[in-house]
Design a protein around this motif. Structure first.
Motif, PDB file in Angstrom:
ATOM      1  N   ASP A  79       0.840  -1.201   0.000  1.00  0.00           N
ATOM      2  CA  ASP A  79       0.000   0.000   0.000  1.00  0.00           C
ATOM      3  C   ASP A  79       0.872   1.247   0.000  1.00  0.00           C
ATOM      4  OD1 ASP A  79      -2.039   1.817   0.276  1.00  0.00           O
ATOM      5  OD2 ASP A  79      -2.350   1.445   2.413  1.00  0.00           O
ATOM      6  N   GLY A  80       1.334   1.659  -1.182  1.00  0.00           N
ATOM      7  CA  GLY A  80       2.225   2.802  -1.276  1.00  0.00           C
ATOM      8  C   GLY A  80       1.610   4.097  -0.787  1.00  0.00           C
ATOM      9  N   ILE A  81       0.298   4.256  -0.967  1.00  0.00           N
ATOM     10  CA  ILE A  81      -0.376   5.474  -0.530  1.00  0.00           C
ATOM     11  C   ILE A  81      -0.451   5.534   0.989  1.00  0.00           C
ATOM     12  CG2 ILE A  81      -2.568   6.744  -0.624  1.00  0.00           C
ATOM     13  CD1 ILE A  81      -3.041   5.532  -3.364  1.00  0.00           C
ATOM     14  N   GLY A  82      -0.531   4.392   1.633  1.00  0.00           N
ATOM     15  CA  GLY A  82      -0.565   4.344   3.092  1.00  0.00           C
ATOM     16  C   GLY A  82      -1.955   4.419   3.682  1.00  0.00           C
ATOM     17  N   ARG A  83      -2.985   4.401   2.830  1.00  0.00           N
ATOM     18  CA  ARG A  83      -4.357   4.522   3.317  1.00  0.00           C
ATOM     19  C   ARG A  83      -4.675   3.432   4.355  1.00  0.00           C
ATOM     20  NH1 ARG A  83      -7.863   4.050   5.794  1.00  0.00           N
ATOM     21  NH2 ARG A  83     -10.080   3.811   5.368  1.00  0.00           N
ATOM     22  N   PHE A  84      -4.229   2.213   4.093  1.00  0.00           N
ATOM     23  CA  PHE A  84      -4.512   1.113   5.019  1.00  0.00           C
ATOM     24  C   PHE A  84      -3.293   0.729   5.842  1.00  0.00           C
ATOM     25  CE2 PHE A  84      -7.708   0.713   1.694  1.00  0.00           C
ATOM     26  CZ  PHE A  84      -8.863   0.598   2.436  1.00  0.00           C
ATOM     27  N   SER A  85      -2.099   0.802   5.247  1.00  0.00           N
ATOM     28  CA  SER A  85      -0.908   0.324   5.953  1.00  0.00           C
ATOM     29  C   SER A  85      -0.469   1.272   7.068  1.00  0.00           C
ATOM     30  CB  SER A  85       0.246   0.114   4.974  1.00  0.00           C
ATOM     31  OG  SER A  85       0.646   1.335   4.381  1.00  0.00           O
ATOM     32  N   THR A  86      -0.711   2.573   6.931  1.00  0.00           N
ATOM     33  CA  THR A  86      -0.258   3.506   7.962  1.00  0.00           C
ATOM     34  C   THR A  86      -0.918   3.244   9.313  1.00  0.00           C
ATOM     35  OG1 THR A  86       0.308   5.229   6.364  1.00  0.00           O
ATOM     36  CG2 THR A  86      -0.077   5.928   8.627  1.00  0.00           C
ATOM     37  N   ARG A 135      -3.144  -3.248   0.946  1.00  0.00           N
ATOM     38  CA  ARG A 135      -4.303  -2.353   0.847  1.00  0.00           C
ATOM     39  C   ARG A 135      -5.594  -3.117   0.567  1.00  0.00           C
ATOM     40  NH1 ARG A 135      -1.171  -1.333  -3.770  1.00  0.00           N
ATOM     41  NH2 ARG A 135      -2.101  -2.018  -5.736  1.00  0.00           N
ATOM     42  N   ARG A 136      -5.534  -4.447   0.490  1.00  0.00           N
ATOM     43  CA  ARG A 136      -6.723  -5.247   0.222  1.00  0.00           C
ATOM     44  C   ARG A 136      -6.818  -6.396   1.212  1.00  0.00           C
ATOM     45  NH1 ARG A 136      -6.553  -6.210  -6.274  1.00  0.00           N
ATOM     46  NH2 ARG A 136      -8.030  -7.849  -5.674  1.00  0.00           N
ATOM     47  N   THR A 137      -8.028  -6.936   1.324  1.00  0.00           N
ATOM     48  CA  THR A 137      -8.229  -8.062   2.241  1.00  0.00           C
ATOM     49  C   THR A 137      -8.103  -9.405   1.537  1.00  0.00           C
ATOM     50  OG1 THR A 137     -10.630  -8.057   1.872  1.00  0.00           O
ATOM     51  CG2 THR A 137      -9.796  -6.674   3.664  1.00  0.00           C
ATOM     52  N   ASP A 283     -15.192   1.557   6.432  1.00  0.00           N
ATOM     53  CA  ASP A 283     -13.765   1.899   6.540  1.00  0.00           C
ATOM     54  C   ASP A 283     -13.512   2.965   7.599  1.00  0.00           C
ATOM     55  OD1 ASP A 283     -13.095   0.122   4.549  1.00  0.00           O
ATOM     56  OD2 ASP A 283     -12.821   1.648   2.999  1.00  0.00           O
ATOM     57  N   ASN A 284     -14.464   3.904   7.793  1.00  0.00           N
ATOM     58  CA  ASN A 284     -14.241   5.048   8.688  1.00  0.00           C
ATOM     59  C   ASN A 284     -12.986   5.812   8.297  1.00  0.00           C
ATOM     60  OD1 ASN A 284     -14.949   6.795  10.773  1.00  0.00           O
ATOM     61  ND2 ASN A 284     -13.729   5.694  12.287  1.00  0.00           N
ATOM     62  N   TRP A 285     -12.874   6.128   7.013  1.00  0.00           N
ATOM     63  CA  TRP A 285     -11.783   6.955   6.497  1.00  0.00           C
ATOM     64  C   TRP A 285     -12.202   8.408   6.699  1.00  0.00           C
ATOM     65  CZ3 TRP A 285     -10.173   7.299   0.637  1.00  0.00           C
ATOM     66  CH2 TRP A 285      -8.988   8.046   0.534  1.00  0.00           C
ATOM     67  N   ASP A 286     -11.540   9.097   7.618  1.00  0.00           N
ATOM     68  CA  ASP A 286     -11.940  10.453   7.998  1.00  0.00           C
ATOM     69  C   ASP A 286     -12.061  11.393   6.805  1.00  0.00           C
ATOM     70  OD1 ASP A 286     -12.034   9.598  10.555  1.00  0.00           O
ATOM     71  OD2 ASP A 286     -10.281  10.694  11.263  1.00  0.00           O
ATOM     72  N   THR A 287     -11.150  11.263   5.843  1.00  0.00           N
ATOM     73  CA  THR A 287     -11.163  12.137   4.671  1.00  0.00           C
ATOM     74  C   THR A 287     -12.504  12.082   3.958  1.00  0.00           C
ATOM     75  OG1 THR A 287      -8.786  11.806   4.370  1.00  0.00           O
ATOM     76  CG2 THR A 287     -10.028  12.631   2.478  1.00  0.00           C
TER      77      THR A 287
END
Length: 339
Positions: A79-86, A135-137, A283-287
């Motif tokens: 996950d280069g973007i870091g959306r899930f890995s961070t 970044r995936r399940t 996901d509860n992604w704040d953005t």
């Protein structure tokens, strides 16, 4: 006669200073710090109190030679973007930081050659273990060439059931979403989600259907609407759903991006959310969830907890007490204004 331990201002404290202040031998102090040896709990605590009082910092190189450990752990992600890995990384660091273990982050960008390159570097550094996330399940093949180094898979489980994998409980997440909508009086629920070839889309859809069946209900349109993980798809799907089932009173969406697109399309139609139609994301992604109008009720995958538990399972494996198999982490329902 035993010399008095030096104060921190007199220079860097030595292990001998810690031992003197704690009233133990240097060997006992060393064992207390390394977690080895059998000793009374109060003896170990005296050593730890002395460490804090003197500001003692152990020589990591010497520790490595003595224990055979590098006190480093690799974390490999696609996950280069870091959306899930961070969040997973932060959770892992919270658990590993307590043991003063450093984390080396490697981004493979989903490339098998790059993954092998990073893996060789981690082996050369003699890391004590590796956490693999993405970044995936979707299940992924296990790492190869890791010798006897323990590996734990987080979020993206290994296809080998004998490996240790820590994942989010998508069944529980779908149940929370459906039960919440039913509790608010919704009975005509549509499901819009991502690509059908993604495990997350398939699993959440299947579990949503199962929970509706348990309440003697079915999806409002009679089918799952697979598409993209995007706001644009959410906006387009609203038209398809309402053309087929105009009495739809809720949307359960496969992620927050889709859900935000749904709320935008409903608002443009003059449909009130949630008075007329409720919307729940995932996901509860704040953005996305907080910027949506209105803010989204959503399912939190507990990514930081996945990272924390993965790190704890890795520490157990490093200490020769592995816990193979699939470990699930409960999701949380976060209620906001869209429902």
């Amino acid at each position: 006669m035993t010399s008095a331990p030096r104060s921190p201002s007199a220079g860097r404290a030595r292990l001998a200073d810690v031992a003197a202040l704690a009233g133990v031998s240097v060997g006992t102090a060393s064992k207390a710090l390394n977690g080895g040896g059998r000793m009374r709990p109060e003896t170990r605590q005296r050593v730890l109190d002395a460490v804090e009082a003197l500001g003692f910092r152990p020589n990591q190189y010497a520790q490595s030679l003595h224990t055979g450990r590098s006190w480093t752990v690799g974390l490999m992600t696609t996950d280069g973007i870091g959306r899930f890995s961070t969040p997973v990384l932060l959770g892992a660091e919270d658990a590993l930081g307590a043991g003063k273990i450093s984390v080396l982050l490697c981004d493979t960008r989903g490339d098998a050659i790059r993954e092998q390159h990073h893996l060789r570097n981690l082996m050369d550094r003699r890391v004590d273990g590796i956490i693999v996330t993405g970044r995936r399940t979707d299940p992924r093949p296990p790492l190869t060439g890791v010798d006897e180094v323990p590996v734990v898979y987080a979020l993206s489980p290994s296809t080998d059931p004998d490996d240790t994998s820590v994942v989010s409980d998508d069944e529980g997440g779908a149940r929370l979403a459906v039960e919440h909508l039913l509790a608010t009086g919704r009975t005509r629920i549509a499901h819009i989600t991502g690509p059908a070839h993604h495990a997350a889309a398939q699993d959440r859809a299947r579990f949503a259907i199962d929970h509706l069946k348990g309440a003697a209900l079915e999806l409002a349109t009679g089918r799952v609407h697979f598409g993209e993980w995007s706001e644009a798809w959410g906006r387009r799907a609203v038209d398809a759903v309402l053309r087929t089932a105009s009495d739809t009173d809720a949307f359960f969406c496969g992620n927050d991006q889709i859900a935000r697109g749904v709320t935008d399309a409903l608002r443009e139609r003059g449909v009130s959310v949630p008075a007329d139609i409720a919307v729940v994301g995932y996901d509860n992604w704040d953005t996305m969830s907080l910027a949506s109008r209105p803010p989204l009720t959503t399912i939190d995958m507990s990514l930081d907890e996945i990272g924390r538990i993965a790190a704890l399972r890795l520490l157990e494996a490093i200490d020769a007490d592995p816990a193979p198999g699939l470990h699930t982490v409960p999701c949380r329902l976060v209620v906001r204004e869209s429902s």
